[in-house]
Each structure stands twice: as structure tokens, then as C-alpha cells.
Design an enzyme around this catalytic site. Structure first.
Site, mmCIF file in Angstrom:
data_model
loop_
_atom_site.group_PDB
_atom_site.id
_atom_site.type_symbol
_atom_site.label_atom_id
_atom_site.label_comp_id
_atom_site.label_asym_id
_atom_site.label_seq_id
_atom_site.Cartn_x
_atom_site.Cartn_y
_atom_site.Cartn_z
ATOM 1 N N HIS A 175 -78.827 25.783 -52.703
ATOM 2 C CA HIS A 175 -78.948 25.331 -51.320
ATOM 3 C C HIS A 175 -77.605 25.268 -50.602
ATOM 4 O O HIS A 175 -76.596 24.917 -51.211
ATOM 5 C CB HIS A 175 -79.590 23.941 -51.268
ATOM 6 C CG HIS A 175 -80.976 23.904 -51.809
ATOM 7 N ND1 HIS A 175 -82.015 24.634 -51.273
ATOM 8 C CD2 HIS A 175 -81.510 23.213 -52.847
ATOM 9 C CE1 HIS A 175 -83.123 24.400 -51.957
ATOM 10 N NE2 HIS A 175 -82.848 23.540 -52.922
ATOM 11 N N ASP A 220 -84.940 27.108 -62.877
ATOM 12 C CA ASP A 220 -84.142 25.978 -62.370
ATOM 13 C C ASP A 220 -83.701 24.943 -63.408
ATOM 14 O O ASP A 220 -83.760 23.734 -63.144
ATOM 15 C CB ASP A 220 -84.900 25.254 -61.250
ATOM 16 C CG ASP A 220 -85.223 26.157 -60.067
ATOM 17 O OD1 ASP A 220 -84.849 27.335 -60.085
ATOM 18 O OD2 ASP A 220 -85.862 25.676 -59.116
ATOM 19 N N LYS A 250 -82.404 30.997 -55.115
ATOM 20 C CA LYS A 250 -83.462 30.743 -54.134
ATOM 21 C C LYS A 250 -83.128 29.494 -53.321
ATOM 22 O O LYS A 250 -82.274 28.718 -53.710
ATOM 23 C CB LYS A 250 -84.815 30.627 -54.823
ATOM 24 C CG LYS A 250 -84.892 29.536 -55.868
ATOM 25 C CD LYS A 250 -86.175 29.658 -56.681
ATOM 26 C CE LYS A 250 -86.379 28.465 -57.568
ATOM 27 N NZ LYS A 250 -86.410 27.183 -56.919
ATOM 28 N N CYS A 291 -91.459 24.174 -58.601
ATOM 29 C CA CYS A 291 -90.937 25.534 -58.697
ATOM 30 C C CYS A 291 -91.619 26.377 -59.775
ATOM 31 O O CYS A 291 -91.832 27.571 -59.574
ATOM 32 C CB CYS A 291 -89.429 25.500 -58.876
ATOM 33 S SG CYS A 291 -88.614 24.738 -57.417
#
Length: 183
Positions: free
Chosen positions: A56, A12, A98, A136
Site C-alpha cells: 500500500h 500475504d 497488490k 485475501c
């Protein structure tokens, strides 16, 4: 060096998690240089490199506006969801998305097929760094251990959100107790 097949998982390192982003991790951009060095080393050896990204939808229970914990961040297709521009890019790097539904998606293994990809490539050991140590990175490391992989967490190449004081230290200790090597 061992003959063990390894993979580097870069977690990320996206604009929204770096300074100036919607959910900036303090000093988040400091992970880029050490991760770029490792990306180059892993690719030069023919080892697998995977980048995970929060991806997202606009509306998700992950966001505070819809009952979650976090401000809106890393929405699919936005500048904030893009990888930091200084993070090494290469066509051999596999990108895993994700948090694409209504789950938090903290782990790179959370409904992504990552475990299958690692198995298909014969990977036994994963090296994990990125953002954020206490969310994460931690969840990805713990899930990798649960899946039976040897795990090295890259302290120099990870940074924490630290919503509460000492979250980073607690996360490091939790990963260590679970069997991760902190390097």
C-alpha cells in the site's frame, strides 16, 4: 499425481499480518511451516510459486484514516510490508504486489497481471494458502475460479482475521460453493 500444471500462491505472509504486526492475524505465523514445505515441493517439481503481498501507498482509501476499514499496514518499503523472515525465499519465486493504489486489493488478481503470468506458464490448477482466509485468500480463490482455474485452498496453511465470529467458516463455505476444493 496428475500431469496438470500447478502453481502455489502464497498470500500475504507479511510481518504486519503476523503476531506483533500492525494488523496481526491470530496465529498467522503458523502458516509458515506448511507453506515452506509446499514451496520446496513445488520448486523441486519445477512448478510455479507466487507470493502476493499487500503493497500500500502511505495514503490510501484502504486505511481507516482515509475512509477505509483497516489500520495502516503493509506500506511500501516498510518492515511491516516485508515477507515474514522465516518464509522461504528463492529467486525462482515470483512476487506480485497488490493494493498499490486506492483499491483494497484483496485478490492476487486485482490489477496485478497474475492471470496472465499463470496462463503464460500453462497453469491449470492453483493451490492457495496464507493470510487471511476470510479476505485475501478468499478473494484470490474466488477470482481464480472466475478465471477458470481449478482451485485448492489449503486449510492447514491459512488463517483468518475473524473480525466477526465465524467469518472463517463463512469464507470456507463461500469458496466451496463457488467450486474450490478445501484441502
Amino acid at each position: 499425481m496428475s500431469d496438470k500444471k500447478r502453481a502455489l500462491i502464497v498470500v500475504d505472509v507479511q510481518n504486519d499480518f503476523c503476531p506483533g504486526g500492525a494488523l496481526a492475524v491470530p496465529h498467522g505465523d503458523e502458516v509458515i511451516e506448511p507453506l515452506n514445505r509446499l514451496i520446496d515441493e513445488f520448486l523441486a517439481r519445477g512448478d510455479l510459486v507466487i507470493k502476493t503481498r499487500d503493497w500500500h501507498p502511505t495514503v490510501t482509501k484502504h486505511f481507516a484514516a482515509y475512509g477505509g476499514k483497516w489500520p495502516v499496514h503493509c506500506v511500501q518499503g516498510t518492515k511491516g510490508a516485508e515477507f515474514h523472515p522465516q518464509l522461504r525465499d528463492d529467486p525462482r519465486i515470483i512476487v506480485i504486489s497488490k493494493g498499490v493504489g486506492d483499491t483494497d486489493g484483496y485478490s492476487g488478481f486485482d490489477q496485478t497481471g497474475l492471470e496472465k503470468i499463470l496462463r503464460e506458464h500453462g497453469v491449470e490448477e492453483v493451490w492457495i494458502g496464507g493470510l487471511a482466509t476470510d479476505y485475501c485468500v478468499k478473494h484470490t480463490a474466488l477470482d481464480a475460479l472466475r478465471e477458470g482455474f481449478k482451485v485448492k485452498v489449503l486449510r492447514e496453511a491459512s488463517r483468518a482475521v475473524n473480525l466477526e465470529p465465524h467469518d472463517e467458516e463463512r469464507a470456507i463455505e463461500e469458496m466451496r460453493r463457488a467450486g474450490a476444493e478445501i484441502v
